[in-house]
Design an enzyme around this catalytic site. Structure first.
Site, PDB file in Angstrom:
ATOM      1  N   GLU A 219      -2.848  80.779  17.019  1.00  0.00           N
ATOM      2  CA  GLU A 219      -3.719  81.560  16.137  1.00  0.00           C
ATOM      3  C   GLU A 219      -4.237  82.821  16.812  1.00  0.00           C
ATOM      4  O   GLU A 219      -5.199  83.430  16.353  1.00  0.00           O
ATOM      5  CB  GLU A 219      -4.890  80.689  15.660  1.00  0.00           C
ATOM      6  CG  GLU A 219      -5.952  80.402  16.705  1.00  0.00           C
ATOM      7  CD  GLU A 219      -5.587  79.285  17.661  1.00  0.00           C
ATOM      8  OE1 GLU A 219      -6.474  78.877  18.429  1.00  0.00           O
ATOM      9  OE2 GLU A 219      -4.434  78.817  17.651  1.00  0.00           O
TER      10      GLU A 219
ATOM     11  N   ASN B  43      -7.335  73.046  11.084  1.00  0.00           N
ATOM     12  CA  ASN B  43      -6.217  72.104  11.191  1.00  0.00           C
ATOM     13  C   ASN B  43      -6.672  70.666  11.021  1.00  0.00           C
ATOM     14  O   ASN B  43      -6.021  69.862  10.332  1.00  0.00           O
ATOM     15  CB  ASN B  43      -5.523  72.275  12.551  1.00  0.00           C
ATOM     16  CG  ASN B  43      -4.467  73.376  12.536  1.00  0.00           C
ATOM     17  OD1 ASN B  43      -3.962  73.743  11.480  1.00  0.00           O
ATOM     18  ND2 ASN B  43      -4.148  73.900  13.707  1.00  0.00           N
TER      19      ASN B  43
END
Length: 325
Positions: free
Chosen positions: A231, A196
């Site tokens: 996740e 990210n």
């Protein structure tokens, strides 16, 4: 069978009022018991995944005696698939078969012993009831799908684990057999924060989506794969023993590690696994699998750890300074 015509609307309301798969199955079983002669035998076979890839299994029967008949389900489904779509009943020597369709596909059938002949006038009502069941099941399932990954969501995870532990899903036992155990695995994408931070959240979502697709495609139709949050994923599946469960998880881990992810390159996951037993709460199972997952992270990531293989400190782990993401 005269009750069928007069109760069709009432049964429809009962079915669409159910908000869980377990209660929906119980409702349909009750309706069929009321609709068919008490002395008759019947069995409902269906693919709960709403997929033709899964052979329909016995969701419920009026008597365990029916299962002794050893019905050749794949052959019968093949025969039903050859029927015209407007055919509502297949008459065999010892039973009558009502096909159950969803979006034009044969996903199951209701088999009724010939001791209760179903009049032609009743076919429409019974098929309507079965159709309502299927669409209500689909409605429940679609409401429990994670929009990004199309995996089952967190709410469904809690319900499914509770049903399995409580033995509410009798069809699961019949499908998988009594000689298997159920396991829960928690999986987390390694170094996801790095993805990210360095590639952006759009690429991060693409990584989550591809991992989800790899997980789903490498487990069986009858296994349950969930997006637990962010996740992190959860898998609930049956296996003969823990060794086989670890072997299965490790093979999926290796497949993900060998896959090239666009713009990111290699991605790995860490996993922890624990057996589902009948003496704990859902939170306890998750905690055990999470402890094993943390151990995988601590040991270098990209590996599978079983809760049962951890040392005596497993009951009180701390995250310390290990970066899990």
């Amino acid at each position: 069978m005269s009750k069928v015509s007069s109760c069709g609307y009432e049964w429809t309301i009962q079915l669409v009022s159910q908000n869980s798969e377990h209660m929906l199955d119980k409702c349909l079983a009750s309706i069929l018991s009321a609709a068919l002669a008490e002395a008759s035998l019947f069995a409902f076979y269906f693919s709960k995944s709403l997929s033709i890839q899964q052979t329909p299994c016995a969701i419920f029967t009026s008597s365990e005696q029916w299962l002794d008949e050893q019905l050749d389900v794949p052959a019968l489904v093949g025969r039903l698939n050859k029927l015209n779509h407007d055919v509502q009943l297949l008459s065999l020597a010892q039973m009558q078969i009502l096909p159950v369709r969803y979006q034009g596909l044969i996903l199951g059938f209701l088999a009724v012993d010939n001791s209760a002949i179903i009049p032609t006038s009743e076919h429409n009502v019974l098929n309507h009831v079965l159709n309502i069941y299927v669409h209500q099941l689909a409605t429940l399932q679609y409401a429990r799908i994670d929009p990004l990954t199309q995996l089952l969501n967190r709410q469904t995870f809690d319900e499914k684990v509770m049903d399995i532990v409580a033995g509410k899903e009798a069809w699961l036992v019949r499908e998988h057999g009594n000689d298997v155990k159920w396991y829960i695995a928690m999986a987390d994408i390694d170094h996801f924060k790095y993805v990210n931070d360095n590639h952006g959240h759009v690429i991060g979502d693409e990584v989550i989506l591809l991992v989800a697709q790899l997980l789903k495609s490498n487990f069986r139709i009858g296994d349950y794969v969930f997006r637990y949050g962010g996740e992190e994923f959860a898998i609930v599946f049956p296996c003969k023993d823990e060794g086989k469960a670890i072997e299965k998880l490790d093979s999926v881990r290796a497949i993900i590690a060998a896959t090239r992810f666009p713009q990111v390159g290699s991605v790995t996951i860490s996993l922890g696994v624990a057996e589902l037993t009948d003496n704990a709460q859902v939170a306890d199972f998750v905690n055990r699998a999470d402890q094993a997952l943390y151990q995988s992270k601590q040991d270098g990531r990209n590996r599978v750890t079983a809760f049962s293989n951890m040392d005596s400190a497993k009951d009180s782990y701390q995250t310390g300074d290990i970066e899990l993401f």
